[in-house]
Design an enzyme around this catalytic site. Structure first.
Site, short mmCIF file in Angstrom:
data_model
loop_
_atom_site.label_atom_id
_atom_site.label_comp_id
_atom_site.label_asym_id
_atom_site.label_seq_id
_atom_site.Cartn_x
_atom_site.Cartn_y
_atom_site.Cartn_z
N GLU A 39 33.65 13.91 -67.64
CA GLU A 39 34.25 14.65 -66.51
C GLU A 39 33.44 15.88 -66.13
O GLU A 39 33.93 17.02 -66.20
CB GLU A 39 35.71 15.01 -66.83
CG GLU A 39 36.60 13.79 -66.96
CD GLU A 39 38.09 14.14 -67.15
OE1 GLU A 39 38.40 15.29 -67.43
OE2 GLU A 39 38.93 13.23 -67.00
N GLU A 79 39.79 6.12 -67.87
CA GLU A 79 41.00 6.68 -68.50
C GLU A 79 42.18 6.40 -67.58
O GLU A 79 42.20 6.85 -66.44
CB GLU A 79 40.88 8.20 -68.73
CG GLU A 79 39.68 8.59 -69.57
CD GLU A 79 39.59 10.09 -69.84
OE1 GLU A 79 40.52 10.81 -69.43
OE2 GLU A 79 38.60 10.52 -70.43
#
Ligand SMILES: [Zn+2]
Ligand SMILES: [Zn+2]
Ligand SMILES: [Zn+2]
Lengths: 645, 645, 645
Positions: C141, C312
């Protein structure tokens, strides 16, 4: 007994004896002085000037008043700060703060400890055995202006040592904090920093330990003062004045070092600042919410192990809240009576006279800046008269206990999980709903003995230690646990067997999931007492117990095993009210919903009634009862006292 | 007369003469140039490049235009800042700010004073006697972006000297500030720091003195420029362009050093930013609130001792407000006429052409970035035509004076006491209510002579000095004082005899208590004119005077002694309107409630009417009146002018 | 296919094989591991500990699972940061941030590049050819917690070099930035600083270039990792997991360096944080807004040039949003199916088991912290079963394209012009309105080929480059441009010929003025399809085209030239809906307004339906259609699949 806070240094010396005379005439017994006077006592480094304080104390003594002497450490003088700039605290943003307000010191600063030792020793030596000095107040309102938590190098050093003492080895710390997560493993205690200015949120165990440490540093600092004073002032009391709705500091350990606790009661300002519904804020803007003062009396009575003073009582509009209304007429008298009903030994007004200069010039006193008596003066006169006609029996144990956990707000500050989750708000809801039913409440810390209570309320107790568990076991009343109880272990982990962790010994259930909700999303809850709503928080419970209340989807919201109950939601006041009525009745109590502004309080055989509302109320008393103050119809802002039949 | 702001450096040279020709053709007289051009005039340290500005001025002169030359000190070049980083200001948070915007300098920096002297002298030497240069503008919008108050070391040095000059001895300062409070006693001026980053709030006298100092530093800096320009440019005017709703700076002392004041008029942006009721913000989003421009004309006319320019007039959507609507069609013409009606000598549009790059690229001009005339261009054309047909008599004195105190916002910023207390909002309320009654208002500073005014409004004057008191004594009209007047002395103490302090010489009363209220808590006020509401602020008055208005509890809200009145609350517009109608009538005026969007303004025998509202209005004129512009029915956004009968 | 994120280092080794067995049993194929494990892999500088990871990979491999290995660079260990403190980033306020969270590094730090090279090389060498390792995820991320933009000295150095490469000479930069404005002219690249802490707003070109630079630094950093991995892991994929509603980083260039894109799908948290109408936030608090997940699927499919994973997938309540509700029952299954319908190759749940300690302890997983399966586990089981019975045809091209410009949010962040202008909100409005009509949408970057699309939506494209213009030219469908398209050139200037700049080649019109409006000010818009409202933004257009929609004042709001349309306002959903219905029909599509919570998605001949609403809906299908999942009546949170007739 009544007292007052007085700053002789603010007024001409020729005024002092007249002031003292009038204090005595008004019927005051205690005068607090000196707690911000360092720069006057030591105008130059090492040059002490006691003359003025000697004289002030003498003048007060001569008038028959007892003196409470404050140590002046909340305001180190400019020369001291210039000599040792390291005294100044560093805030969460990493900024070294400056001289110019008050409380401009770091609790971990070794040099400030040294300087504190020096000035408090001097003060103790000079006044410790003075016959007119009744006792001492250490410092003033520890933690005010966000000063419990400092982020300076000294604090970092001290925190590392504290961790080393707590954990012994760095491996134990790594395990306790779960530093395997996000590669936060430390190799030595020297590697650990303070948990501010991190890029993402800091480790919650790290934060919680830092909050514990910071609170303990205050206790350590206070103990330094207490020990000096005890050494030099045998037989004199030592107290400290705590604040309202303030959670950075755990007051209970400090209370153990004091003779009794004191607190500073400003019901209007606290009501303006507390997260209450808007309509309650407006309704009680000029009286304070009816449970605000009592809540703190009950809290600090526990901190003082049964003994407390109101060291500063609001006497009119204050200067520091967003809005500062004039108290409704009669409120100063009402607040005083309520403090006494709740067991205060002394109520001391802040301040004798409004000072016309500097930061607090808009804070009212018993007198106006032009020396004329202000409205509160006459209310105090009336209290003195009334007190003369009434002897107060010793306060007893309340039928209801509320377990207040000073660590809980830290846990929930670190991980609120829902934006509106606020520990104080939940506790205050439980307290207020009980008080609305006419129930007296003792506030106790986790682990306190619970025998004799018919009902024990535990709004939320995230970390349940052995001692607290045993107290619950040994309680002989009904015990109601609120949401998130037992949800963390000592190290800020979810307990191995899931929440409520150790409470599973009492309540055979598992909280397998929780959620936080935006305020607009309400959940219906239904049970034998009706249909209610909950919101903000809900839990999913796995258990063989059959629920007493159910959410709309049929899952349980309230569970019971023997005398233990678990509430798996943040209740509405209506839901909690209905529940407490039932439990109190079962406990042999007679809960009766009171008019919204009315509150009752028992002290021995005397019952006190306080009308915080703007409407007259008829008191729920049997006819023929003997009134010692007032009568069965209670006007707004009025007090009544009667003898229980 | 009309003018325009022009940046020749933003446009190709070959465009300049065409631009100048069209300016002249449009009927403009003045062109402001140069005020951000330092880096172009001195591209390298010490290497001056005058050629382009010489040529630009020559081109404008050739077209018959007069030049207003701005000194370029609002934008020191990068090389200068790199050479002397101490020039950069430090903000309240203690952060040194960086190059990259504008106004990146500290007013106390000795080296920046030196550099200013150098560049302004060079500019004065070169253009001071140029026949086409009519005058100079110093710098640009002093204080914009929060730059009046700097917290650097140089400012700390200068502040200490300023304090030493003001107080002479540190004991006097200690007494004046009340440093006996909270142990803030100073031993030397060297011990005093700037009042930022304190742990608790700083001493209010300290803060107020710092705000005074900071404002005076700007005046000192401006005077440096003025003196150089006067020396090199005899006979040329010197002005400065002030801002709207800006209170960090006291403009009156600067005004004394200038030939006249100028201000920058952006009615839409100011309306978006001002704390006005939401519905008024929406109603006037495309016109500006009808009192915003007039308020500032009246203010800066006073600052300029009767003379003022609008140096920058909004010509379309701007770029800097939270919302930037398109002005309603006709508004540029209306704003221009209103400025002239209020006595503006010149209205100068900002800017000749929208620049398609950099920070202000979304700010409209008289032309679009593609060189085509924009909407405002045609409105200006129309004004020029209309102006040709009308000769304006000299402006006279208004019947109503409003006393505007530049120090009051500092006092209330330091201690608002109520979260919503806002001096500008209160002043604007008084101004607006008077204007809604068709009354012309002169804004004057405290101490200005008040003879000839039928009605004097003093919305709030916390510090009443001798000179102001004398002016009130010598006023021959009715004087209405608003709440908190006389509530502080020069040193930010509550006056010895309580508020209204020196005003007690005119009004035998004492304010013995005040309160601030949350917005939701309204108080009823009743009197001969009806029943109204007040809120936010209330005072308790002790006096033998019998009140003209009473709160619901019977206590007085309005008192009168001879021609002096004291209002002990923050009034609603309705209450204030009813009160002003009565007082104006008593003063021999004929107040008439106007439709909400209509405003009138007298200039000599000419009456101007401005319709800010979206509905047509019928003007309150006798039949047969002679219209010089428009007629008795006024369309939205239209202007009418008639001769008073 | 399905996968899961797993942290073997958080669990006892004796648990690993059991976990692996159950993963396999559940039907998972991929397991992501290792992405925060640096401190475990290298517990002391230079001492590598591979044993545990070797074993973990072996255990997973043995169970038949494929491993996705994350590089651990998002969490440099404490020892590394202590050795090179310059690694730590500096925030916009100029504060060096500290160790203790994650992402505590600066993308420009040369020493961190070096350390990254070292650890990634070691990882690549060890696992690059491991048969069980399917591929790699770089870091984690990028940009989370505001870390794309750093304001440290290293960044300043790198930015200067970047500018030098971009502009070649400082004169070109001065011209491009328009530094003639406000004297911002630079003499050398060394004079340019980062655009933070300026006194007034920084130059917009300066800001935009800095945002471009910062985004490119991330790409450069990622490429460093990719190149090492490609060298050591031939044939293995490399991907990165992007975030939702995150605009600091342009993902498209990174996508070019990856084999496919991944993204992390948390529909509930995104819905809570996105500026949506309050009632939609509440309605979809437990499901996510019905377009949130799909929007990102469509976006990251484009970033991955047709290929993407959900790395995710939210499996229950998360820990990081202001509110963290429990997903409605069935939502994990619904989200999974929707990802697959949109072309996801793998959906990987975050995480296998909720970890009971550290920052993310309140983040649910497929299992509870007590090892029992959590609710999502059973939903995944059901998906696995259903997937077995259904073979998914390859995804095709959607009929509608939406041009998403990653640079646009930077442009509008620099100069929003209206407080509520938000690029993502406008894009999401266009997307959502199309989806509500049952239209599938491909999201494409500017410049992507547009052939084959019946309708192309360009909500706003401020900078139109040659390549994008050509794509519009060569598009064979209708192209609708929203407001502010073509409003800036590459250098952040208004285009010479005014907006829409280069688009004037397609649309012969000029935007001569714009305005931003407060939310309460609505403008009516009328046309053949009815009467609607617009707000927040309006433009004035000069053109010979006759408008299709007009504002209340008669001026045009929508224009058309051939197949190109220009919308000169921020439309209401109703207006945009009516417009898209018309354009889609003209393009040969059959738009049908769906019930508010229903969405459809085509994948080959299969049609998927998703019911996000709390009410049952009847699907708009012809009778006799063949259902492969569910049926024509769709319960809340249910999925149906049928074959298109
Ligand atoms: Zn410290
Ligand atoms: Zn300065
Ligand atoms: Zn950096």
């Amino acid at each position: 007994m009544l007292g007052v806070c007085y700053y002789p240094e603010h007024w001409p010396r020729e005024r002092w004896s007249e002031d003292a005379r009038r204090m005595r005439e008004l019927g005051l017994a205690y005068v607090r002085v000196g707690e911000f006077a360092w720069a006057l006592l030591e105008p130059e480094p090492g040059r002490l000037d006691w003359a003025w304080l000697d004289e002030a104390v003498a003048v007060l003594a001569q008038a028959g008043l007892k003196v409470v002497l404050g140590t002046p450490t909340a305001t180190p003088p400019k020369w001291l700060v210039d000599r040792y700039p390291e005294i100044l605290p560093v805030d969460r943003e990493g900024r070294r703060r400056r001289f110019g307000g008050r409380r401009h010191y770091c609790f971990s600063s070794p040099v400030y400890h040294e300087e504190t030792r020096r000035i408090v020793t001097l003060l103790g030596e000079r006044y410790g055995k003075h016959p007119a000095v009744a006792g001492f107040q250490t410092d003033n309102e520890y933690g005010c202006h966000g000063t419990v938590r400092c982020y300076c190098e000294r604090c970092q050093d001290a925190f590392r040592k504290w961790l080393e003492e707590r954990y012994g080895s760095i491996d134990v710390l790594n395990e306790a904090w779960g530093t395997v997560f996000w590669s936060q493993r430390y190799r030595t205690f020297q590697e650990v920093e303070l948990p501010n200015l991190t890029v993402a949120e800091a480790n919650p165990s790290h934060l919680l330990d830092y909050y514990r440490f910071a609170s303990e540093q205050v206790r350590r600092y206070n103990r330094l003062q207490v020990e000096i004073l005890r050494a030099h002032a045998p037989g004199k009391f030592v107290t400290h004045n705590f604040m309202g709705f303030f959670t950075d500091l755990n007051p209970f350990p400090l209370g153990e070092d004091l003779d009794f606790a004191s607190w500073d009661s400003y019901p209007l300002g606290f009501t303006d600042l507390m997260p209450l519904p808007e309509e309650e804020k407006l309704r009680y803007a000029r009286t304070g919410h009816p449970d605000v003062a009592a809540f703190h009396h009950d809290l600090y009575r526990a901190v003082g192990r049964g003994r407390f003073w109101v060291m500063e009582q609001q006497p009119g509009p204050v200067n520091w809240a967003p809005h500062n209304p004039n108290p409704a007429p009669g409120m100063v008298r009402l607040w005083t009576w309520e403090a006494l009903a709740n067991g205060a030994e002394v109520v001391s007004y802040f301040r004798w006279r409004q000072v016309p200069f500097a930061q607090e010039q808009m804070h009212a006193g018993l007198h106006r800046p032009d020396y004329a008596p202000d409205a509160a003066f006459f209310e105090v006169q009336r209290v003195v008269e009334e007190l003369g006609a009434l002897s107060l029996p010793p306060p007893g144990q309340a039928p209801v206990a509320l377990v207040y956990d000073p660590e809980a707000p830290w846990v929930y500050e670190v991980q609120p999980h829902g934006a509106e989750w606020n520990y104080l708000a939940l506790v205050f809801l439980f307290y207020s709903v009980a008080r609305r039913l006419g129930l007296d409440v003792d506030i106790v810390p986790p682990g306190a003995a619970l025998q004799g209570y018919r009902l024990v309320l535990v709004p939320s107790l995230p970390i349940v230690r052995e001692k607290a568990l045993n107290a619950f076991r040994e309680a002989d009343g009904i015990v109601l646990f609120g949401p998130r109880s037992g949800s963390k272990n000592e190290n800020f982990h979810i307990p191995q067997g899931l929440p409520p962790g150790p409470l599973q010994a009492l309540l055979p259930l598992k909280v397998v999931r929780v959620e936080s909700l935006p305020p607009g999303l309400r959940e219906e809850v239904e049970g034998p007492w009706g249909r209610f709503s909950s919101g903000l928080w809900r839990e999913w419970v796995e258990t063989d117990l059959s629920p007493l209340l159910r959410f709309a989807d049929g899952l349980g919201a309230l569970f019971r095993a023997g005398r233990y109950l678990y509430l798996a939601a943040w209740p509405s006041p209506e839901l909690l009210g209905a529940l407490l009525v039932g439990l109190a009745q079962e406990g042999g109590l007679s809960p009766k919903p009171l008019p919204s502004g009315l509150r009752l309080r028992w002290r021995g055989h005397l019952v006190f009634a306080f009308n915080y509302g703007p409407e007259e109320v008829v008191l729920p008393v049997p006819s023929g009862v003997r009134f010692r103050l007032g009568g069965p119809r209670l006007s707004p802002y009025e007090v009544a006292v009667w003898e229980e039949g």
